[in-house]
Design a protein around this motif. Sequence first.
Motif, mmCIF file in Angstrom:
data_model
loop_
_atom_site.group_PDB
_atom_site.id
_atom_site.type_symbol
_atom_site.label_atom_id
_atom_site.label_comp_id
_atom_site.label_asym_id
_atom_site.label_seq_id
_atom_site.Cartn_x
_atom_site.Cartn_y
_atom_site.Cartn_z
ATOM 1 N N ASP A 93 0.878 -1.174 0.000
ATOM 2 C CA ASP A 93 0.000 0.000 0.000
ATOM 3 C C ASP A 93 0.912 1.218 0.000
ATOM 4 O O ASP A 93 1.588 1.497 0.999
ATOM 5 N N ASP A 97 3.026 4.631 6.229
ATOM 6 C CA ASP A 97 2.667 3.498 7.099
ATOM 7 C C ASP A 97 1.772 2.485 6.392
ATOM 8 O O ASP A 97 0.979 1.793 7.027
ATOM 9 N N LYS A 99 0.523 -0.863 4.434
ATOM 10 C CA LYS A 99 0.695 -2.277 4.748
ATOM 11 C C LYS A 99 1.501 -2.970 3.642
ATOM 12 O O LYS A 99 1.355 -2.652 2.460
#
Length: 109
Positions: A93, A97, A99
């Motif tokens: 992603d 932050d 995934k």
Amino acid sequence: MQVPTILDTGFDGDIALPNEKFRLLRSTPLVGGRRIIFGDGRVKTLPACVAKIRINGEPRDVTVFDLGESKNCDPPRAFVGSGLFSNCRITIDLKPDGKVVVEPLGRSH
């Protein structure tokens, strides 16, 4: 041990850790200096050891390199070579932050 990590598709090694994390592997014997090539073309000879990890539940022996002191990076970062994930699908992603999912090829969603 958790370390912010960069997946370096040009890195020809398995894992490279900042010295402060590499020292945590002291019980693992050193295998001497090894020459590695980074994605930006830098070539270095770094101390290395062999460690056991699990990828998708499968145990693997990997070579872990000592990047030395991380003076310019806060927090210190590790590098992972894309070859470590052969026969895997990596889904990322692309957001702060985001995934990252690593799964074996051939597995259905």
